[in-house]
Motif scaffolding. Sequence first.
Motif, PDB file in Angstrom:
ATOM      1  N   MET A  20       0.727  -1.267  -0.168  1.00  0.00           N
ATOM      2  CA  MET A  20      -0.029  -0.210  -0.065  1.00  0.00           C
ATOM      3  C   MET A  20       0.968   1.290   0.078  1.00  0.00           C
ATOM      4  N   PHE A  21       2.061   1.020   0.298  1.00  0.00           N
ATOM      5  CA  PHE A  21       3.060   2.322   0.346  1.00  0.00           C
ATOM      6  C   PHE A  21       3.593   2.351  -1.101  1.00  0.00           C
ATOM      7  N   ASP A  22       3.354   1.468  -2.127  1.00  0.00           N
ATOM      8  CA  ASP A  22       3.721   1.715  -3.468  1.00  0.00           C
ATOM      9  C   ASP A  22       2.884   2.471  -3.966  1.00  0.00           C
ATOM     10  N   PRO A  23       3.524   3.370  -5.152  1.00  0.00           N
ATOM     11  CA  PRO A  23       2.455   4.365  -5.910  1.00  0.00           C
ATOM     12  C   PRO A  23       1.436   3.646  -6.609  1.00  0.00           C
ATOM     13  N   VAL A  24       0.429   4.204  -6.717  1.00  0.00           N
ATOM     14  CA  VAL A  24      -0.866   3.269  -7.569  1.00  0.00           C
ATOM     15  C   VAL A  24      -0.946   4.073  -8.806  1.00  0.00           C
ATOM     16  N   PHE A  25      -1.015   3.070  -9.631  1.00  0.00           N
ATOM     17  CA  PHE A  25      -1.184   3.394 -11.043  1.00  0.00           C
ATOM     18  C   PHE A  25      -2.735   3.549 -11.470  1.00  0.00           C
ATOM     19  N   ALA A  65      -5.163  -2.105  -3.865  1.00  0.00           N
ATOM     20  CA  ALA A  65      -5.118  -2.549  -2.587  1.00  0.00           C
ATOM     21  C   ALA A  65      -5.178  -4.040  -2.346  1.00  0.00           C
ATOM     22  N   PHE A  66      -6.135  -4.671  -2.968  1.00  0.00           N
ATOM     23  CA  PHE A  66      -5.979  -6.065  -2.537  1.00  0.00           C
ATOM     24  C   PHE A  66      -4.993  -6.964  -2.898  1.00  0.00           C
ATOM     25  N   MET A  67      -4.067  -6.358  -4.078  1.00  0.00           N
ATOM     26  CA  MET A  67      -2.806  -7.030  -4.378  1.00  0.00           C
ATOM     27  C   MET A  67      -1.906  -6.753  -3.606  1.00  0.00           C
ATOM     28  N   CYS A  68      -2.067  -6.090  -2.363  1.00  0.00           N
ATOM     29  CA  CYS A  68      -1.111  -5.511  -1.433  1.00  0.00           C
ATOM     30  C   CYS A  68      -0.873  -6.562  -0.224  1.00  0.00           C
ATOM     31  N   HIS A  69       0.228  -6.864   0.252  1.00  0.00           N
ATOM     32  CA  HIS A  69       0.052  -7.824   1.421  1.00  0.00           C
ATOM     33  C   HIS A  69      -0.058  -6.998   2.699  1.00  0.00           C
ATOM     34  N   ASP A  70      -0.004  -5.782   2.793  1.00  0.00           N
ATOM     35  CA  ASP A  70      -0.316  -4.997   3.962  1.00  0.00           C
ATOM     36  C   ASP A  70      -1.781  -4.277   4.041  1.00  0.00           C
ATOM     37  N   PHE A  71      -2.726  -4.847   3.450  1.00  0.00           N
ATOM     38  CA  PHE A  71      -3.933  -4.248   3.312  1.00  0.00           C
ATOM     39  C   PHE A  71      -5.002  -5.074   3.977  1.00  0.00           C
ATOM     40  N   ALA A  90     -12.775  -9.172   0.534  1.00  0.00           N
ATOM     41  CA  ALA A  90     -12.844  -8.686   1.837  1.00  0.00           C
ATOM     42  C   ALA A  90     -12.591  -9.551   3.045  1.00  0.00           C
ATOM     43  N   GLU A  91     -13.498 -10.579   3.135  1.00  0.00           N
ATOM     44  CA  GLU A  91     -13.656 -11.650   4.127  1.00  0.00           C
ATOM     45  C   GLU A  91     -12.341 -12.367   4.361  1.00  0.00           C
ATOM     46  N   ALA A  92     -11.791 -12.932   3.226  1.00  0.00           N
ATOM     47  CA  ALA A  92     -10.499 -13.492   3.131  1.00  0.00           C
ATOM     48  C   ALA A  92      -9.347 -12.750   3.645  1.00  0.00           C
ATOM     49  N   ALA A  93      -9.388 -11.335   3.511  1.00  0.00           N
ATOM     50  CA  ALA A  93      -8.245 -10.464   4.007  1.00  0.00           C
ATOM     51  C   ALA A  93      -8.647 -10.051   5.259  1.00  0.00           C
ATOM     52  N   GLY A  94      -9.423 -10.666   6.028  1.00  0.00           N
ATOM     53  CA  GLY A  94      -9.786 -10.205   7.256  1.00  0.00           C
ATOM     54  C   GLY A  94     -10.497  -8.808   7.699  1.00  0.00           C
ATOM     55  N   GLY A  95     -11.380  -8.401   6.301  1.00  0.00           N
ATOM     56  CA  GLY A  95     -11.968  -7.198   6.371  1.00  0.00           C
ATOM     57  C   GLY A  95     -13.206  -7.101   6.815  1.00  0.00           C
ATOM     58  N   VAL A  96     -13.866  -6.165   6.452  1.00  0.00           N
ATOM     59  CA  VAL A  96     -15.172  -5.810   6.601  1.00  0.00           C
ATOM     60  C   VAL A  96     -15.960  -5.382   5.380  1.00  0.00           C
ATOM     61  N   PHE A  97     -17.001  -6.086   5.056  1.00  0.00           N
ATOM     62  CA  PHE A  97     -18.155  -5.449   3.925  1.00  0.00           C
ATOM     63  C   PHE A  97     -19.362  -4.970   4.528  1.00  0.00           C
ATOM     64  N   VAL A  98     -19.694  -3.656   4.317  1.00  0.00           N
ATOM     65  CA  VAL A  98     -21.160  -3.129   4.887  1.00  0.00           C
ATOM     66  C   VAL A  98     -21.969  -2.793   3.639  1.00  0.00           C
ATOM     67  N   GLY A  99     -23.212  -3.292   3.503  1.00  0.00           N
ATOM     68  CA  GLY A  99     -24.291  -2.943   2.550  1.00  0.00           C
ATOM     69  C   GLY A  99     -25.018  -1.695   2.898  1.00  0.00           C
ATOM     70  N   PRO A 100     -26.313  -1.924   2.633  1.00  0.00           N
ATOM     71  CA  PRO A 100     -27.388  -0.596   2.816  1.00  0.00           C
ATOM     72  C   PRO A 100     -27.728  -0.981   4.212  1.00  0.00           C
ATOM     73  N   ASP A 101     -26.887  -0.633   5.385  1.00  0.00           N
ATOM     74  CA  ASP A 101     -27.149  -1.023   6.712  1.00  0.00           C
ATOM     75  C   ASP A 101     -26.402   0.157   7.607  1.00  0.00           C
ATOM     76  N   ILE A 102     -27.088   1.180   7.885  1.00  0.00           N
ATOM     77  CA  ILE A 102     -26.348   2.434   8.647  1.00  0.00           C
ATOM     78  C   ILE A 102     -26.020   1.916   9.986  1.00  0.00           C
ATOM     79  N   ASP A 103     -26.782   1.075  10.517  1.00  0.00           N
ATOM     80  CA  ASP A 103     -26.445   0.771  11.982  1.00  0.00           C
ATOM     81  C   ASP A 103     -25.113   0.020  11.921  1.00  0.00           C
ATOM     82  N   LYS A 104     -24.845  -1.093  10.943  1.00  0.00           N
ATOM     83  CA  LYS A 104     -23.572  -1.789  10.787  1.00  0.00           C
ATOM     84  C   LYS A 104     -22.459  -0.715  10.609  1.00  0.00           C
ATOM     85  N   GLY A 105     -22.941   0.218   9.435  1.00  0.00           N
ATOM     86  CA  GLY A 105     -21.937   1.112   9.115  1.00  0.00           C
ATOM     87  C   GLY A 105     -21.298   2.050  10.349  1.00  0.00           C
ATOM     88  N   LEU A 106     -22.410   2.595  11.136  1.00  0.00           N
ATOM     89  CA  LEU A 106     -21.885   3.244  12.131  1.00  0.00           C
ATOM     90  C   LEU A 106     -20.855   2.271  13.193  1.00  0.00           C
TER      91      LEU A 106
END
Length: 286
Positions: A20-25, A65-71, A90-106
């Motif tokens: 993620m510290f690399d320049p993004v084309f 971003a998803f091609m980065c090891h530190d993301f 996102a799930e495989a990378a240990g991240g989070v996905f939020v859809g049309p749910d403002i409670d989860k977003g908050l």
Amino acid sequence: MNVALPELPITIPVAPSLSMFDPVFIGIDEFSNPVYLDLVYHNLLDAGEPGGGKSVLIQNLVGHAFMCHDFTPVLLDPKWVELGMWMDAAEAAGGVFVGPDIDKGLHVLRRLQKVMDRRYVWLLANGRRKFLPRDHIKVIGVFIDELAYYTATIGTPEQQKEFIALVRDLVARGRACAMPVIAATQRPSVDIIPTSLRDLFGYRAAFRCTTPNSSDIILGHGWASAGYNAQAISPDTPGVFYLIAEGGIPHLAKAAYLSDAQIHQLVDYVTWIRRTGDPASLPLAA
């Protein structure tokens, strides 16, 4: 002479080579020169009318971003059709996905605020002002595909107000602690992008707009009258936009196009990498 090949393992450990510290084309400018962004230390606002090409730019950034090891990804997409394509990755990378749910977003934004506070405590304790590649920290990239949905469409006025306040805090403080925000909207108006929020984005990309005022809401007051008017971008050239960086002037660029098939290939690849290689860190780990 036949040579026996070594037996391959059941799974081949492969890791992304990007950081993620690399320049993004992201594409080319009007003179065909490549355009790169320093995404870790700059937030980005991606706005313009529907069909202007905003998704082309955001898919470039998400793909890198998803091609980065530190993301670690945090994706918010009420329509499910843009960032929703990356849900499994996102799930495989240990991240989070939020859809049309403002409670989860908050809930997610509040957690991010706490992570950000902990990271600043670490920086203070170590006499530092920002994280560097040598720190080997996960960059938490916060991608919001349609900001207006969470700030003007769904939820109560109190929830909408809290959402925009949390986003403003992340945009204001997140970049120094490796938590950049990339926000997109097809409603560039002052109620969606107030000046106090817009000016915190180090990068601003204005795709075709319906009025010069909408162009100025994205780029900054006075740029349309100075000749940098996103309304003048031809509707026959989707993906073309004015890009402005901190302290600079707008210049035309065209985002590199990824087809849906190419995006799905990337999603399958980066999901496989993380599920067969080293496990990602815990969600939103500091």
